[in-house]
Structure formats: structure tokens, C-alpha cells
Design an enzyme around this catalytic site. Sequence first.
Site, PDB file in Angstrom:
ATOM      1  N   GLU A 286       0.816  -1.221   0.000  1.00  0.00           N
ATOM      2  CA  GLU A 286       0.000   0.000   0.000  1.00  0.00           C
ATOM      3  C   GLU A 286       0.850   1.271   0.000  1.00  0.00           C
ATOM      4  O   GLU A 286       1.734   1.415   0.846  1.00  0.00           O
ATOM      5  CB  GLU A 286      -0.906  -0.023   1.255  1.00  0.00           C
ATOM      6  CG  GLU A 286      -1.875   1.139   1.319  1.00  0.00           C
ATOM      7  CD  GLU A 286      -2.854   1.037   2.501  1.00  0.00           C
ATOM      8  OE1 GLU A 286      -3.173  -0.089   2.931  1.00  0.00           O
ATOM      9  OE2 GLU A 286      -3.284   2.089   2.978  1.00  0.00           O
TER      10      GLU A 286
ATOM     11  N   LYS B 167      -6.969  -0.898  11.963  1.00  0.00           N
ATOM     12  CA  LYS B 167      -6.401  -1.346  10.678  1.00  0.00           C
ATOM     13  C   LYS B 167      -5.219  -0.452  10.312  1.00  0.00           C
ATOM     14  O   LYS B 167      -4.194  -0.923   9.809  1.00  0.00           O
ATOM     15  CB  LYS B 167      -7.483  -1.318   9.601  1.00  0.00           C
ATOM     16  CG  LYS B 167      -7.090  -1.967   8.276  1.00  0.00           C
ATOM     17  CD  LYS B 167      -6.343  -1.062   7.331  1.00  0.00           C
ATOM     18  CE  LYS B 167      -6.072  -1.752   5.999  1.00  0.00           C
ATOM     19  NZ  LYS B 167      -5.242  -0.926   5.101  1.00  0.00           N
TER      20      LYS B 167
ATOM     21  N   ASP C 196       4.649 -14.318  11.909  1.00  0.00           N
ATOM     22  CA  ASP C 196       3.296 -14.756  11.551  1.00  0.00           C
ATOM     23  C   ASP C 196       2.312 -13.598  11.768  1.00  0.00           C
ATOM     24  O   ASP C 196       1.877 -13.340  12.886  1.00  0.00           O
ATOM     25  CB  ASP C 196       2.954 -15.959  12.450  1.00  0.00           C
ATOM     26  CG  ASP C 196       1.585 -16.544  12.177  1.00  0.00           C
ATOM     27  OD1 ASP C 196       0.755 -15.871  11.513  1.00  0.00           O
ATOM     28  OD2 ASP C 196       1.330 -17.666  12.647  1.00  0.00           O
TER      29      ASP C 196
END
Length: 407
Positions: free
Chosen positions: A61, A245, A261
Site C-alpha cells: 500500500e 487497521k 506470523d
Amino acid sequence: MHHTGLDRSALDAFNLDAGLTLEQADHMIENVAGLYALPVGIAQHFIVNGREVLVPMVIEEPSVVAGASYMAKLARATGGFVASTDAPEMIGQIQILDITDLPAARQRLLNHKTELLQEAAQFDPVLISRGGGPRDLEVRLIEESPIGPFLVLHLIYDVRDAMGANAVNTALERLSPRVEAISGGRVHLRILSNLADRRLARAATTIQLDQLAFGQFSAEEVRDGIIEAWAFAAADPYRATTHNKGIMNGVDAVVLATGNDWRAIEAGAHAYAAHSGRYTSLSTWGKDAAGNLTGRLEMPLAVGIIGGATRVHPGAQAALKLMGVTTAAELAEIIVSVGLAQNLAALRALATEGIQRGHMALHARQIAIAAGAIGDQIDQVADRMVQEQNIRVERAQEILLQLEKKN
Ligand code: MEV
């Protein structure tokens, strides 16, 4: 050409081409058909716990790396970010079914706590020699579930510099026969919990008021706008999800760069955001007595610097080397600081000019390139189109023609 905008010597330790070979990939997962590349950007200006650090971020992004870097720059006037972590204690769960007297079985397990912990300490001598290993044992009674009540044993396990899934899962599987014998029940699932709420990382920063003014916006307007934006997330789950987010834009990019992870980190972060019973913001923004903006982020961060992809992936190794990180705690402290910086970048943009402006600049560059602009022409054409708020290939071509006529 590598375009980092950074002094090349600052990147000496970093191998910018540290990709993965097909051979290495083939040992990582099954049915490997190829490799998949993503950009690595380097966030600049970060000071974490008094140490300058260049932060590799893997993300698709635009504006994320620039946003984090810029906020890290604003934070420098007060010394950057102060971060800390709890002990690297993970929780392993054992589900115990088919018990009639649950409270009695629970008590039996607790009576054998010392013995069970001693047994669990036999499984991983290397981890024990590094100061890790089992720390505690809890037994929870799940009173209501779709299959009725049952017991859950929690093994608290210090995993030192590992993410911990392998160490914990192994310990749980090996401990299960004793747990069955003592409880008289049937052990079903034996698995790590990703809600690593004993392994929290936290970062705090203060942005000096005078750093916040820009364009037509006064410093007070920007500061209060950021606090108002945070209040929205604090009160409303729809906004909190997007707010978090934005934090994860920064967090995941470093997690990914270091071969960790990111699904585990995501799962833990969002569950922790709901730990009060209502999903809310992971960060807090306010002002201090002098009127400076203050920010704080706390979240679980189960990241490791040994084992798994971190060890196998040359890019992950290069990333750790670039940051000069030698413990999992140090890595978590950098990651949580980047998360806070990223959150600030988003709130500052949203509270002022909106986020499309930054995106538009990049979009305009892409359109300029598509129209055939090269070198300096790219920025010249892009800047004009942004100014005119007319970002189209046809317009880019016209501007290009004008530029070429002039020269
Ligand atoms: C976009 O990737 C992230 C933001 O939506 C975060 C936010 O709204 O705070 C800009």
C-alpha cells in the site's frame, strides 16, 4: 536501481536483494509453484528507546512507509518513542472433556500444579538453559458451551526469543497424558492461544505542539483534530476497526519483513481490542500539561527472532540485521512504535486534509509514467495534474508535450 532516498552507507548491513530461492521456499510450505514478491520500504527517522533505527516494511500500500517516517520525524523533538514489553509468556490451552465433577477435577489438577510444571520443564532443555520454560498453570471452568461445560487448562510458558507456537504446542502434547490421568477426563485440543495478553508491548510518544502546524492548519487545530478522531474510535466499533487497521498497516509490515506470523499478530490484536467486552481503539491520544500531543499504544506482540521463516528467509535475516535487533523484545518494541507512528499518520491526515491527497500524488505519478514521462518529467507532470485536480493519461500527455516544447 535501488531507490530508498537513504544514504547508501546507512544500508550497508542490509541486503536489498535478500530474496528467497525456490529451493528455500520448497522447504517452507507444500506444493510450491513459485515465489511472490512485495516491496520492502525503509522507514526513516525512528528513535526507539534512545536508539536510531531504520525499519524495513513489507507492504503493497502506498503512503504507509512515508507516513510512518514522517511521524517518526515529528516525534524526534521529544526523543522519539519509549517502548517496553512484558515477559515473553505465551498461553497454551488444553481442552478437557467427559468430566462429571468439574470443580473436583479442577482442584485435582491444581493440587498437582508443581508436579505438572516440573514435568513440563523437562521437555525443552535448550529453552530452559536460555531462561525460558513453564511459569504457571491455570484451570478454567467453561460453564456454558454448545456441548455443555468443560475444563480448560492454561499452561503459561516463557518462550524467550521465539514466537513460541512450536515450543508451546510440543509442551502441551507431551503434558496431556498426565493431565488426563489426573483429571480423569479426555484431553481434546492442545494448542497455543493467539490472544497473547501476557506478552504485551507498549509504546508512548509525545509530539511537541509546534511540530503539528502545517499548511493552513494551526498546531492546536491539528492536535485537537487528532484527539477528536481518536475519540470516535474509542467510542465506536465501526470506526475502531478502521483505526486499528491503520495501526496494523505499520505493525504487519514489520512483522512480515521479519518473517513473523502476521495472522497470529492480527488475531491477537483484534481480540485484545475487545478485551473490555466492547471492541475499541488499541491506541490512546491526549494532551499533556504543556499542550503537547501524547499517544500510547498497547497490544499483544508475539514475535520471534529465531525459528520458522525468521531463520530460513534471507530477507527476514537482513531485516533483523538492519534494525540491529538481538532480542524478540527489542523487535516488539520497534513494531509497536511503528504501529503508533502509523496511527498518528492516518489520524493527522484524516483530521486535516483527508487521506486522498497523498494517494493522489502517487496515483498521478503512475499516470505520468503511463503517459510516457521519464526522469524529472514524472514529478513535473504529476504535480501539475494534482494542482489542476485532473489526473488523466490524456492530460498527462498534453503536459508532457508542453514540457518537451519548452526544452
Ligand atoms: C488505510 O489503509 C488506513 C486508514 O483507513 C486508517 C484510519 O482510518 O485510521 C487511513
